[in-house]
Scaffold this motif. Structure first.
Motif, PDB file in Angstrom:
ATOM      1  N   VAL A 125      43.768 -13.526  17.985  1.00 10.44           N
ATOM      2  CA  VAL A 125      43.382 -12.119  18.164  1.00 10.44           C
ATOM      3  C   VAL A 125      44.183 -11.217  17.230  1.00 10.44           C
ATOM      4  CG1 VAL A 125      43.338 -10.183  19.774  1.00 10.44           C
ATOM      5  CG2 VAL A 125      42.618 -12.441  20.548  1.00 10.44           C
ATOM      6  N   MET A 126      45.486 -11.470  17.110  1.00 13.06           N
ATOM      7  CA  MET A 126      46.327 -10.653  16.232  1.00 13.06           C
ATOM      8  C   MET A 126      45.897 -10.801  14.776  1.00 13.06           C
ATOM      9  SD  MET A 126      50.068 -11.241  18.012  1.00 13.06           S
ATOM     10  CE  MET A 126      50.977 -10.101  16.995  1.00 13.06           C
ATOM     11  N   THR A 127      45.448 -11.991  14.405  1.00 15.09           N
ATOM     12  CA  THR A 127      44.996 -12.216  13.034  1.00 15.09           C
ATOM     13  C   THR A 127      43.780 -11.363  12.714  1.00 15.09           C
ATOM     14  OG1 THR A 127      45.842 -14.486  13.020  1.00 15.09           O
ATOM     15  CG2 THR A 127      44.131 -13.955  11.412  1.00 15.09           C
ATOM     16  N   ILE A 128      42.826 -11.316  13.633  1.00 15.18           N
ATOM     17  CA  ILE A 128      41.627 -10.516  13.361  1.00 15.18           C
ATOM     18  C   ILE A 128      41.921  -9.021  13.490  1.00 15.18           C
ATOM     19  CG2 ILE A 128      40.592 -10.370  15.688  1.00 15.18           C
ATOM     20  CD1 ILE A 128      37.926 -11.190  14.230  1.00 15.18           C
ATOM     21  N   GLN A 129      42.865  -8.658  14.331  1.00 19.67           N
ATOM     22  CA  GLN A 129      43.245  -7.244  14.428  1.00 19.67           C
ATOM     23  C   GLN A 129      43.850  -6.754  13.115  1.00 19.67           C
ATOM     24  OE1 GLN A 129      45.853  -7.148  17.829  1.00 19.67           O
ATOM     25  NE2 GLN A 129      44.185  -6.759  19.286  1.00 19.67           N
ATOM     26  N   ARG A 130      44.677  -7.585  12.501  1.00 17.43           N
ATOM     27  CA  ARG A 130      45.264  -7.215  11.212  1.00 17.43           C
ATOM     28  C   ARG A 130      44.178  -7.082  10.144  1.00 17.43           C
ATOM     29  NH1 ARG A 130      49.119 -11.088  12.709  1.00 17.43           N
ATOM     30  NH2 ARG A 130      48.336 -12.606  11.193  1.00 17.43           N
ATOM     31  N   GLU A 131      43.183  -7.964  10.206  1.00 18.15           N
ATOM     32  CA  GLU A 131      42.098  -7.933   9.223  1.00 18.15           C
ATOM     33  C   GLU A 131      41.284  -6.647   9.348  1.00 18.15           C
ATOM     34  OE1 GLU A 131      39.813  -9.258   6.067  1.00 18.15           O
ATOM     35  OE2 GLU A 131      41.649 -10.145   6.878  1.00 18.15           O
ATOM     36  N   ALA A 144      43.122  -4.091  -3.314  1.00 20.04           N
ATOM     37  CA  ALA A 144      44.370  -4.784  -3.620  1.00 20.04           C
ATOM     38  C   ALA A 144      44.996  -5.351  -2.347  1.00 20.04           C
ATOM     39  CB  ALA A 144      45.345  -3.830  -4.317  1.00 20.04           C
ATOM     40  N   ILE A 145      45.029  -4.536  -1.300  1.00 24.80           N
ATOM     41  CA  ILE A 145      45.614  -4.983  -0.028  1.00 24.80           C
ATOM     42  C   ILE A 145      44.791  -6.120   0.571  1.00 24.80           C
ATOM     43  CG2 ILE A 145      46.032  -4.279   2.366  1.00 24.80           C
ATOM     44  CD1 ILE A 145      46.877  -1.542   1.280  1.00 24.80           C
ATOM     45  N   ILE A 148      45.595  -9.265  -1.304  1.00 25.06           N
ATOM     46  CA  ILE A 148      46.923  -9.758  -0.919  1.00 25.06           C
ATOM     47  C   ILE A 148      46.850 -10.487   0.417  1.00 25.06           C
ATOM     48  CG2 ILE A 148      49.238  -9.027  -0.175  1.00 25.06           C
ATOM     49  CD1 ILE A 148      48.932  -6.715  -2.267  1.00 25.06           C
ATOM     50  N   ARG A 149      46.142  -9.929   1.374  1.00 23.40           N
ATOM     51  CA  ARG A 149      46.017 -10.561   2.684  1.00 23.40           C
ATOM     52  C   ARG A 149      45.309 -11.913   2.585  1.00 23.40           C
ATOM     53  NH1 ARG A 149      44.185  -5.506   6.603  1.00 23.40           N
ATOM     54  NH2 ARG A 149      46.233  -4.524   6.762  1.00 23.40           N
ATOM     55  N   GLN A 150      44.285 -11.978   1.742  1.00 22.18           N
ATOM     56  CA  GLN A 150      43.527 -13.210   1.607  1.00 22.18           C
ATOM     57  C   GLN A 150      44.309 -14.308   0.884  1.00 22.18           C
ATOM     58  OE1 GLN A 150      39.814 -11.912  -0.277  1.00 22.18           O
ATOM     59  NE2 GLN A 150      38.759 -12.356   1.637  1.00 22.18           N
ATOM     60  N   HIS A 151      45.261 -13.892   0.045  1.00 20.55           N
ATOM     61  CA  HIS A 151      46.001 -14.858  -0.768  1.00 20.55           C
ATOM     62  C   HIS A 151      47.497 -14.796  -0.493  1.00 20.55           C
ATOM     63  CE1 HIS A 151      42.176 -14.131  -2.879  1.00 20.55           C
ATOM     64  NE2 HIS A 151      42.290 -15.378  -3.290  1.00 20.55           N
ATOM     65  N   ILE A 152      47.830 -14.524   0.776  1.00 24.45           N
ATOM     66  CA  ILE A 152      49.231 -14.315   1.144  1.00 24.45           C
ATOM     67  C   ILE A 152      50.089 -15.555   0.909  1.00 24.45           C
ATOM     68  CG2 ILE A 152      49.029 -15.024   3.574  1.00 24.45           C
ATOM     69  CD1 ILE A 152      50.988 -11.960   2.223  1.00 24.45           C
ATOM     70  N   PHE A 153      49.472 -16.744   0.846  1.00 27.37           N
ATOM     71  CA  PHE A 153      50.233 -17.969   0.630  1.00 27.37           C
ATOM     72  C   PHE A 153      50.313 -18.349  -0.847  1.00 27.37           C
ATOM     73  CE2 PHE A 153      48.037 -18.398   4.794  1.00 27.37           C
ATOM     74  CZ  PHE A 153      49.154 -18.239   5.592  1.00 27.37           C
ATOM     75  N   ASP A 154      49.778 -17.477  -1.727  1.00 31.33           N
ATOM     76  CA  ASP A 154      49.808 -17.744  -3.163  1.00 31.33           C
ATOM     77  C   ASP A 154      50.999 -17.047  -3.812  1.00 31.33           C
ATOM     78  OD1 ASP A 154      47.468 -19.064  -2.687  1.00 31.33           O
ATOM     79  OD2 ASP A 154      46.173 -17.511  -3.552  1.00 31.33           O
ATOM     80  N   MET A 185      54.872  -4.876  -5.415  1.00 34.10           N
ATOM     81  CA  MET A 185      55.593  -6.133  -5.171  1.00 34.10           C
ATOM     82  C   MET A 185      56.426  -6.063  -3.893  1.00 34.10           C
ATOM     83  SD  MET A 185      54.472  -8.227  -7.281  1.00 34.10           S
ATOM     84  CE  MET A 185      55.496  -9.544  -6.631  1.00 34.10           C
ATOM     85  N   LYS A 186      56.937  -4.885  -3.572  1.00 37.29           N
ATOM     86  CA  LYS A 186      57.676  -4.747  -2.320  1.00 37.29           C
ATOM     87  C   LYS A 186      56.726  -4.895  -1.136  1.00 37.29           C
ATOM     88  CE  LYS A 186      60.982  -1.858   0.185  1.00 37.29           C
ATOM     89  NZ  LYS A 186      61.805  -0.621   0.164  1.00 37.29           N
ATOM     90  N   TYR A 187      55.505  -4.366  -1.294  1.00 39.27           N
ATOM     91  CA  TYR A 187      54.512  -4.520  -0.232  1.00 39.27           C
ATOM     92  C   TYR A 187      54.160  -5.990  -0.039  1.00 39.27           C
ATOM     93  CZ  TYR A 187      50.124  -4.342   2.331  1.00 39.27           C
ATOM     94  OH  TYR A 187      49.143  -4.551   3.272  1.00 39.27           O
TER      95      TYR A 187
END
Length: 257
Positions: A125-131, A144-145, A148-154, A185-187
């Motif tokens: 639920v928290m994952t979809i709330q963030r989305e 851009a955001i 970043i969310r979609q590729h957070i592990f890259d 980059m800080k974000y």
């Protein structure tokens, strides 16, 4: 086992279930739960799960522990599909699913598995709330955001993101800083640190493994950034119980019933 043997086993199992008077939870409950997850409705999702768990559970293996694990893995699969339908990037959803299934396999206590089921639900639920979080920014910065969310592990960089969006890195950097108040980059680092908290809470991966997973150059750099954003080291966060407060509000209803 051939087809005839399979049919015989199915009929025998069906008769045993009828004799034991076991009935699976109503399909309406499952649909209501998945819809609540898809919509990011945490309160309803937890309420429906509690109703489902008040009913007798299906036997999915010879041993109770294995049966419970199988049930949670099946739920995890359904929850994954629900958040994908709700708009979460499939790669993020499948990664979350893989991580949670590995944790399910590590647990060897029925009570711990029962508790983890609620924690798992809250994670989805928290994952979809963030989305679905509304962002008061320009279309470019929102893109851009979202990237970043979609590729957070890259291994995310300003030139790479700018190239993906078709703009000059300096232009993207300036727009992002002016609208959000922080350098891009800080974000990125703050989002990686925030996401890494859940891995520290829900998995037994070493801190170096977590750092590697989020593409930080080494554990020391990850630790320094984590302390900068969170106010404590990853080890302190994991051992202090600070992560437990994330679920406290969500699970308080479960404990009160």
């Amino acid at each position: 086992m051939n087809f005839q043997q399979g049919q015989a086993y199915y009929q025998s199992s069906k008769m045993q279930v009828l004799q034991d008077r076991f009935v699976h939870p109503p399909v309406d409950y499952e649909q209501e739960l998945l819809e609540a997850i898809r919509m990011g409705d945490e309160a309803t999702a937890l309420q429906v799960m509690r109703k489902i768990n008040e009913l007798e559970a299906a036997v999915l293996a010879t041993y109770p522990l294995r049966s419970k694990k199988n049930a949670l893995i099946a739920s995890c699969t359904l929850f994954t599909r629900a958040i994908i339908q709700g708009g979460v990037d499939p790669e993020i959803a499948f990664h979350l699913s893989d991580t949670l299934i590995l944790e399910i396999e590590k647990l060897n206590d029925l009570e711990a598995l029962a508790q983890f089921e609620y924690e798992m639900l809250v994670q989805f639920v928290m994952t979809i709330q963030r989305e679905r979080e509304e962002l008061p920014y320009s279309h470019l910065v929102k893109l851009a955001i979202h990237y970043i969310r979609q590729h957070i592990f890259d291994d995310l960089t300003l030139p790479h993101i700018a190239n993906h969006l078709g703009v000059h890195p300096s232009y993207l950097s300036d727009r992002f800083r002016r609208e959000t108040g922080v350098p891009l980059m800080k974000y990125i680092n703050s989002r990686k640190i925030e996401e890494s908290k859940y891995m520290l809470i829900y998995t037994n991966r070493s801190i170096s493994e977590v750092a590697f997973h989020f593409k930080f150059c080494n554990q020391s750099y990850y630790t320094r950034l984590f302390k900068e954003f969170v106010g404590m080291t990853p080890k302190q966060f994991r051992t202090s119980g600070a992560g437990g407060s994330i679920l406290e509000r969500s699970l308080s209803g479960q404990r009160s019933t």
